[in-house]
Enzyme design. Structure first.
Site, PDB file in Angstrom:
ATOM      1  N   ASP A 174       3.365   9.478  -1.004  1.00  0.00           N
ATOM      2  CA  ASP A 174       2.168   8.769  -0.576  1.00  0.00           C
ATOM      3  C   ASP A 174       1.929   7.637  -1.564  1.00  0.00           C
ATOM      4  O   ASP A 174       1.941   7.876  -2.779  1.00  0.00           O
ATOM      5  CB  ASP A 174       0.972   9.735  -0.586  1.00  0.00           C
ATOM      6  CG  ASP A 174      -0.035   9.407   0.513  1.00  0.00           C
ATOM      7  OD1 ASP A 174      -0.071   8.246   0.952  1.00  0.00           O
ATOM      8  OD2 ASP A 174      -0.779  10.320   0.912  1.00  0.00           O
ATOM      9  N   HIS A 179       0.812  -1.225   0.000  1.00  0.00           N
ATOM     10  CA  HIS A 179       0.000   0.000   0.000  1.00  0.00           C
ATOM     11  C   HIS A 179       0.840   1.267   0.000  1.00  0.00           C
ATOM     12  O   HIS A 179       0.319   2.362  -0.178  1.00  0.00           O
ATOM     13  CB  HIS A 179      -0.940  -0.005   1.201  1.00  0.00           C
ATOM     14  CG  HIS A 179      -2.050  -0.998   1.060  1.00  0.00           C
ATOM     15  ND1 HIS A 179      -3.309  -0.659   0.667  1.00  0.00           N
ATOM     16  CD2 HIS A 179      -2.058  -2.353   1.211  1.00  0.00           C
ATOM     17  CE1 HIS A 179      -4.065  -1.742   0.604  1.00  0.00           C
ATOM     18  NE2 HIS A 179      -3.320  -2.786   0.926  1.00  0.00           N
TER      19      HIS A 179
HETATM   20  C1  GDG Z   1      -1.967   3.890   3.197  1.00  0.00           C
HETATM   21  C2  GDG Z   1      -1.002   4.620   2.275  1.00  0.00           C
HETATM   22  C3  GDG Z   1      -2.678   4.478   0.447  1.00  0.00           C
HETATM   23  C4  GDG Z   1      -8.747   9.012   7.816  1.00  0.00           C
HETATM   24  N1  GDG Z   1      -9.069   9.684   8.903  1.00  0.00           N
HETATM   25  C5  GDG Z   1     -10.355   9.512   9.150  1.00  0.00           C
HETATM   26  C6  GDG Z   1     -10.844   8.706   8.153  1.00  0.00           C
HETATM   27  N2  GDG Z   1      -9.819   8.397   7.337  1.00  0.00           N
HETATM   28  C7  GDG Z   1      -9.866   7.570   6.151  1.00  0.00           C
HETATM   29  C8  GDG Z   1      -9.941   8.361   4.863  1.00  0.00           C
HETATM   30  C9  GDG Z   1      -9.271   7.418   3.880  1.00  0.00           C
HETATM   31  C10 GDG Z   1      -8.235   6.760   4.730  1.00  0.00           C
HETATM   32  O1  GDG Z   1      -8.639   6.883   6.072  1.00  0.00           O
HETATM   33  C11 GDG Z   1      -6.854   7.381   4.559  1.00  0.00           C
HETATM   34  O2  GDG Z   1      -6.284   6.861   3.440  1.00  0.00           O
HETATM   35  P1  GDG Z   1      -4.991   7.446   2.734  1.00  0.00           P
HETATM   36  O3  GDG Z   1      -4.888   6.776   1.423  1.00  0.00           O
HETATM   37  O4  GDG Z   1      -5.110   8.902   2.617  1.00  0.00           O
HETATM   38  O5  GDG Z   1      -3.736   7.170   3.687  1.00  0.00           O
HETATM   39  P2  GDG Z   1      -3.037   6.067   4.668  1.00  0.00           P
HETATM   40  O6  GDG Z   1      -3.873   5.755   5.840  1.00  0.00           O
HETATM   41  O7  GDG Z   1      -1.697   6.609   4.942  1.00  0.00           O
HETATM   42  O8  GDG Z   1      -2.942   4.722   3.827  1.00  0.00           O
HETATM   43  C12 GDG Z   1      -1.757   5.390   1.221  1.00  0.00           C
HETATM   44  C13 GDG Z   1      -3.513   3.660   1.390  1.00  0.00           C
HETATM   45  O9  GDG Z   1      -2.728   2.991   2.374  1.00  0.00           O
HETATM   46  C14 GDG Z   1      -4.329   2.624   0.649  1.00  0.00           C
HETATM   47  O10 GDG Z   1      -3.523   1.767  -0.092  1.00  0.00           O
HETATM   48  O11 GDG Z   1      -3.521   5.256  -0.358  1.00  0.00           O
HETATM   49  O12 GDG Z   1      -0.853   5.991   0.320  1.00  0.00           O
HETATM   50  O13 GDG Z   1      -0.171   5.512   3.014  1.00  0.00           O
HETATM   51  O14 GDG Z   1     -10.156   6.448   3.428  1.00  0.00           O
HETATM   52  O15 GDG Z   1     -11.238   8.628   4.552  1.00  0.00           O
HETATM   53  N3  GDG Z   1     -12.132   8.338   8.108  1.00  0.00           N
HETATM   54  C15 GDG Z   1     -12.940   8.800   9.078  1.00  0.00           C
HETATM   55  N4  GDG Z   1     -12.512   9.600  10.082  1.00  0.00           N
HETATM   56  C16 GDG Z   1     -11.241   9.971  10.148  1.00  0.00           C
HETATM   57  O16 GDG Z   1     -10.888  10.724  11.073  1.00  0.00           O
HETATM   58  N5  GDG Z   1     -14.210   8.465   9.054  1.00  0.00           N
END
Ligand code: GDG
Length: 727
Positions: free
Chosen positions: A367, A160
């Site tokens: 990212d 990821h």
């Molecule tokens: C890793 C990789 C890759 C976050 N805070 C809250 C919340 N979220 C949800 C968001 C989104 C997810 O969490 C965050 O996803 P990201 O992709 O931005 O980042 P990482 O957690 O670092 O994930 C990344 C991912 O894996 C998938 O392969 O894209 O690059 O680093 O879905 O919506 N949701 C709620 N409250 C929060 O406070 N409800």
């Protein structure tokens, strides 16, 4: 029935002891859960992972019900494996934050121990026919550990986070073990073509393993490496963004922020997400573009993360200081420029923010993908909004209509924010809709379908570990067939096959032993012996011109199949097999760059993007060309970057094409043998008839059916064979 066994470091829920002493079940959020949970829901099967510290009987029932299997990890193991090696070695290194990376052998040992625990727990519950899908950087040793326990299981891995360039990856003290761990999988998926290319070049540099059309061969097994960009569940995002709770929040926010354009940031508080630079860019926007001071607000949600690691605490302190500075400098009573929220928020709140935000500011320094960018597009597609997106997020390769920024360029980012604020509604809408179509088309379900199809496909490679023989036993085995043949053909590579390598290639003239082995063969009745080499014709002439062997020089560019002939040139062949793979990659780019198309010619495929938007298309073209060059490095293909096109063209000549010519000129035969030691000989093994005796020289995997250890073994083998046949 075949089940899908999902595996990730954490389960999507965490069990904690509440103040009253009961077990509390908390849902986890984050990118991995967002991607994998819909798959678990639709597929049935089990999900293995760490459940948190407190698993009592009641909790077990809850886990069972949800088909979650807990993997037990003690608090101290968790420190070494998770906070330590995963998050203080791999995470910073893979995101190019070398200064935050530490390498502690004991932490790696904890990492290995926990990976083994996962392997044991899964092996206990696995049944024949199950497909196992392992997720992310915390479990990179697991595919191999599973392969040892379940040799015939179908095993997938998905990373990821980014896979860094091979130079950066090479800093890792355990780089070989990590690569071997990954190579236990049948399919390694990553988000982008760049990461796939980096992974293949690391395999080449550190394990000496070469790729072939997206597949590498490790220990005789085919491992596919492919880009499968993760998508989101559009219906889930729209579900929470348009829920009644969200509607109420939208109304409140619109009232509170009336008359101001809203910029939105949603990031885990992690140094990779680039919050300090984002705040600096916002400060520059306020100071250099003062017209916006009273009419914009930045809502920045920072989700607490890994608070037990020092670099994360330092990041938090810095972010808070910057927010304070900027609000102090530009705020006035009732109007603060930054609303800073440091906590997790409910999804209805998140959805409401996505809907009211005029501009989403997604500016990570690195990212893997970044799902927030895609979620914003999904939630906001009906209204005019702008996505400002870092070029270092995996999502940037798919979301070409965003305003792309280099977050290290603070002035450039401020200018991009100004451009976003000024963008007319019609342009916002059309860009947003183009992105929405792509986000919808490549949603999480499409992602899973594509990955699963690739994982279920039996590997097409025929490269395995050939059966090893001693020279004498191989001669005994083959002699009867050769003895009964009237016309036989021996195709023999030169360097590394019948003659040892020497430091100065010009000094590799045949030894007496080499000559006597060849001359012995030519004395067999009805035998034709042809040296098929990459060498130039002058040298071959000098070295072997006085013998009865036929010669093929420069991998089939020149032929002289009988000593009394002149040299003549080989022709081209129109091999089409390589096109299937290259076409699948080019098709992906056609989807990404509207207006681009693929042209097919007899010996080439061309991706044209003349009619496409320049900036995005040029960017994609560079990524495509880099990727193809890496993945096709050992093929008789070349990648040409033209004016608004990328072309993959066949060289046309290899030892496989040479065979066709040889057979036409001097065939047919009722016994054929081919011997060679390197990649170029594989092209020959690929085309000879299936009853040909194919022999690889050396310990590597090969298409050949048998192997001998060295050129010396080849010479002994040929002499014994000659002796047995002539007797
Ligand atoms: C890793 C990789 C890759 C976050 N805070 C809250 C919340 N979220 C949800 C968001 C989104 C997810 O969490 C965050 O996803 P990201 O992709 O931005 O980042 P990482 O957690 O670092 O994930 C990344 C991912 O894996 C998938 O392969 O894209 O690059 O680093 O879905 O919506 N949701 C709620 N409250 C929060 O406070 N409800």
């Amino acid at each position: 029935m075949s089940r899908l066994l999902l595996v990730s470091n954490r389960l999507p829920v965490t069990l904690r002891r509440s103040r009253s002493g009961n077990t509390e079940i908390v849902k986890s959020s984050g990118g991995l859960v967002a991607g994998v949970a819909p798959v678990h829901q639709s597929e049935g099967g089990l999900w293995f992972g760490y459940p948190g510290e407190h698993v009592d009987k009641a909790a077990r029932e809850v886990l069972d019900e949800a088909r979650y299997v807990p993997v037990t990890v003690s608090a101290s193991e968790m420190r070494g494996y998770y906070s330590g090696y995963s998050n203080s070695s791999l995470w910073p290194l893979f995101h190019y934050f070398i200064e935050h990376a530490r390498f502690d052998r004991r932490e790696f040992e904890a990492y290995r121990t926990v990976n083994e625990r996962f392997a044991d727990t899964i092996a206990e519950r696995a049944m024949p026919g199950d497909t196992i899908w392992v997720h992310d950087y915390q479990l990179m040793l697991l595919p191999r550990l599973l392969r040892e326990r379940l040799p015939s299981a179908r095993i997938g891995f998905f990373l990821h986070i980014p896979f860094p360039s091979s130079e950066v990856f090479g800093l890792l003290p355990q780089r070989e073990e990590i690569l071997r761990g990954l190579a236990g999988a049948d399919l390694i998926g990553v988000h982008t073509y760049d990461y796939a290319r980096h992974l293949v070049s690391s395999f080449r540099r550190y394990l000496g393993v070469f790729g072939h059309e997206g597949t590498i061969n490790v220990d005789g097994r085919a491992v596919e490496i492919a880009a499968h960009p993760l998508g989101i569940s559009v219906e889930d995002v729209r579900g929470y963004a348009y829920s009644s709770a969200a509607e109420n929040r939208v109304a409140d926010l619109m009232r509170d922020m009336r008359g101001r354009q809203i910029l939105l940031g949603i990031d885990r508080l992690d140094y990779t997400k680039g919050l300090p630079l984002k705040l600096e860019a916002f400060r520059t926007l306020l100071s250099d573009y003062p017209k916006w001071r009273d009419s914009i607000v930045l809502i920045q949600v920072a989700i607490p993360s890994r608070t037990n690691i020092e670099s994360y605490r330092a990041q938090k302190a810095e972010v808070e200081r910057l927010v304070g500075d900027i609000n102090g400098a530009f705020g006035r009573p009732g109007r603060v420029p930054i609303h800073y929220i440091y906590r997790s928020i409910p999804s209805a709140e998140l959805g409401a923010l996505y809907r009211v935000a005029d501009i989403a500011v997604v500016t990570p320094l690195r990212d893997g993908m970044n799902l927030v960018a895609k979620e914003y597009v999904a939630a906001h597609s009906d209204a005019p909004g702008v996505l400002v997106l870092s070029e270092f997020a995996g999502a940037a390769t798919e979301l070409g209509e965003a305003i792309r920024v280099n977050p290290h360029d603070v002035d450039g980012t401020a200018a991009a924010l100004n451009q976003a604020l000024e963008m007319p509604a019609a342009e916002r809408k059309s860009r947003m809709q183009a992105m929405f179509r792509r986000v919808q088309g490549n949603d999480v379900h499409a992602w899973y379908r594509r990955y699963r199809r690739a994982l279920d496909r039996e590997s097409t490679t025929d490269i395995t570990l050939p059966e090893r023989y001693s020279p004498e036993s191989l001669a005994e085995k083959i002699a009867p067939a050769l003895r009964s043949a009237k016309r036989s053909l021996f195709l023999i590579d030169y360097d590394g096959t019948i003659r040892e390598f020497v430091d100065d290639p010009a000094a590799a003239s045949p030894t007496d032993e080499t000559l006597s082995a060849l001359e012995g063969l030519t004395s067999i009745k009805g035998a034709r012996v042809v040296i098929v080499s990459g060498r130039g014709r002058e040298l071959l002439d000098d070295w072997l011109g006085d013998t009865d062997v036929g010669l093929v020089a420069e991998h089939g560019l020149w032929f002289r199949l009988a000593p009394d002939q002149e040299w003549n040139r080989g022709g081209h062949r129109a091999d089409q097999a390589w096109k299937t793979y290259v076409m699948s990659v080019l098709d992906e780019y056609v989807g990404r760059v509207p207006g681009s198309l693929v042209e097919e010619k007899v010996a080439s495929l061309v991706w044209h993007y003349r009619a496409a938007a320049d900036d995005l298309a040029n960017w994609q073209a560079r990524e495509l060309a880099n990727y193809l060059e890496e993945f096709l490095a050992n093929e008789p293909l070349e990648v040409l970057v033209g004016a608004k096109n990328v072309e993959v063209r066949q060289h046309g000549l290899n030892k496989g094409t040479a065979y066709e010519r040889i057979y036409q000129e001097i065939g047919p035969f009722d016994f054929e043998m081919a011997i060679g030691d390197d990649r170029t000989d594989e092209d020959l093994f690929a085309v000879v008839p299936s009853d040909t005796v194919t022999i690889h020289v050396g310990p590597e995997p090969s298409r050949a059916g048998m192997s001998l250890s060295s050129p010396e073994a080849v010479r002994i083998f040929l002499r014994s064979l000659t002796g047995l046949v002539r007797r």
